[in-house]
Design an enzyme around this catalytic site. Structure first.
Site, PDB file in Angstrom:
ATOM      1  N   TRP A  10       0.827  -1.218   0.000  1.00  0.00           N
ATOM      2  CA  TRP A  10       0.000   0.000   0.000  1.00  0.00           C
ATOM      3  C   TRP A  10       0.860   1.266   0.000  1.00  0.00           C
ATOM      4  CZ3 TRP A  10      -3.852  -2.006   4.301  1.00  0.00           C
ATOM      5  CH2 TRP A  10      -4.736  -2.939   3.718  1.00  0.00           C
ATOM      6  N   LYS A  11       2.176   1.079  -0.091  1.00  0.00           N
ATOM      7  CA  LYS A  11       3.112   2.223  -0.094  1.00  0.00           C
ATOM      8  C   LYS A  11       2.677   3.219   0.983  1.00  0.00           C
ATOM      9  CE  LYS A  11       4.336   1.391  -4.895  1.00  0.00           C
ATOM     10  NZ  LYS A  11       4.806   1.925  -6.162  1.00  0.00           N
ATOM     11  N   HIS A  96      12.751  -1.997  -3.074  1.00  0.00           N
ATOM     12  CA  HIS A  96      11.855  -1.430  -4.079  1.00  0.00           C
ATOM     13  C   HIS A  96      12.549  -0.260  -4.784  1.00  0.00           C
ATOM     14  CE1 HIS A  96       8.565   0.801  -5.902  1.00  0.00           C
ATOM     15  NE2 HIS A  96       7.928  -0.351  -5.935  1.00  0.00           N
ATOM     16  N   GLU A 168      10.433  -5.958 -11.119  1.00  0.00           N
ATOM     17  CA  GLU A 168       9.710  -4.699 -11.285  1.00  0.00           C
ATOM     18  C   GLU A 168      10.568  -3.756 -12.120  1.00  0.00           C
ATOM     19  OE1 GLU A 168       6.679  -4.599  -7.681  1.00  0.00           O
ATOM     20  OE2 GLU A 168       8.014  -2.903  -7.829  1.00  0.00           O
ATOM     21  N   GLY A 174       4.188   2.702 -11.878  1.00  0.00           N
ATOM     22  CA  GLY A 174       3.468   3.984 -11.848  1.00  0.00           C
ATOM     23  C   GLY A 174       3.065   4.502 -13.212  1.00  0.00           C
ATOM     24  N   SER A 214       2.410  -1.472 -12.584  1.00  0.00           N
ATOM     25  CA  SER A 214       1.191  -1.051 -13.290  1.00  0.00           C
ATOM     26  C   SER A 214       0.282  -2.218 -13.691  1.00  0.00           C
ATOM     27  CB  SER A 214       1.565  -0.203 -14.520  1.00  0.00           C
ATOM     28  OG  SER A 214       2.410   0.862 -14.140  1.00  0.00           O
ATOM     29  N   GLY A 235       0.256  -2.442  -7.146  1.00  0.00           N
ATOM     30  CA  GLY A 235       0.308  -1.155  -6.450  1.00  0.00           C
ATOM     31  C   GLY A 235      -1.046  -0.465  -6.495  1.00  0.00           C
TER      32      GLY A 235
END
Ligand code: PGA
Length: 261
Positions: A10-11, A96, A168, A174, A214, A235
């Protein structure tokens, strides 16, 4: 068959106890009958305990977005493996791209963290991936190989397959679209081959490699049908409970069909 995983960090998007309540409780209702997919949710550090109280005794695990590279001492602001284990965490996300870029996270630190995680009985979920310019210059695989070797350096042979890699690509995080599923599958094969050449084929076949960047519902379908993609790390799309549930459903359906269940 490697058990599929669908998880979400959930950043810093779900930032209060009440936001955690709403999202986690709705997810739990939607996934309560799922048994063939490993699931996890990762909140910010201070909300781990709150989330744990909601997820305890459910089929959804929880974890942390980072961890200290030492386990004790004068390290102001850091959170050690022992605390995360005490909070019942399973998965610890390490390296990350946002941490590498914004907090100077190095491969050397990540290696220390991986070993501490394993010593504490936690599962390291290590993010690796090339940047846009590395991809454009044709050195993406060198970057990834370096990250794999650093991650696993000094890890006991018997522990290597406990590590999970999240591929990733930095350029796919994003964005409006993730990386192409065939591209990801090829990269996952490459990652598995690097592990096979260092640690043998059995370990390489056992290790789980998931994709993040994404991910959305339609692309999830493409990723999950590829032989080297063992799960998804979602994400923004998973910030709505119904989206996370839909991806888990899709993955479970795929697994059940494949296994003839
Ligand atoms: P995103 O995040 O799905 O919002 O691109 C993925 C990630 O950073 O793991």
């Amino acid at each position: 068959m490697r058990k599929r995983i669908v998880g979400s960090s959930w950043k810093m998007h779900v930032n209060t106890k009440s936001a955690v309540d709403t999202l986690a409780k709705e997810i739990l209702v939607g996934v309560k009958d799922v048994s063939n997919v490993d699931m996890f949710l990762i909140p910010t550090f201070p909300l781990i305990d709150h989330l744990a109280n909601i997820l305890r005794d459910s089929n959804v695990a929880w974890g942390a977005q980072n961890m200290a590279f030492v386990d004790y001492g004068a390290y102001t602001g850091e959170v050690p493996a022992s605390t995360l284990a005490d909070l019942g965490c399973t998965y610890i996300e390490l390296g990350h791209a946002e941490r590498r870029a914004n907090f100077n996270e190095t491969d050397h630190w990540i290696n220390k963290k991986v070993k501490l995680c394993l010593d504490a009985g936690l599962t390291p979920l290590v993010c690796i991936g090339e940047t846009k310019s590395e991809k454009e210059d044709g050195v993406g695989r060198v970057r990834i190989k370096t990250q794999i070797l650093w991650t696993l350096e000094g890890v006991e042979m018997a522990e290597v397959s406990k590590v999970i890699f999240a591929y990733e690509p930095v350029w796919a995080i994003g964005q409006s679209e993730g990386a192409d599923a065939d591209y990801v599958n090829d990269m996952h094969r490459f990652i598995r081959n690097v592990i096979a050449s260092e640690y043998g084929n059995n370990i390489a076949q056992a290790i789980r490699i998931i994709y993040g960047g994404s991910v959305k519902l339609d692309s999830a379908q493409d990723y999950i049908s590829k032989e080297n993609i063992d799960g998804l790390f979602i994400g923004r799309f998973a910030l709505e409970a119904k989206n996370y549930i839909a991806i888990v459903d899709l993955v479970e359906k795929y697994v059940n069909e494949k296994e003839g269940l």
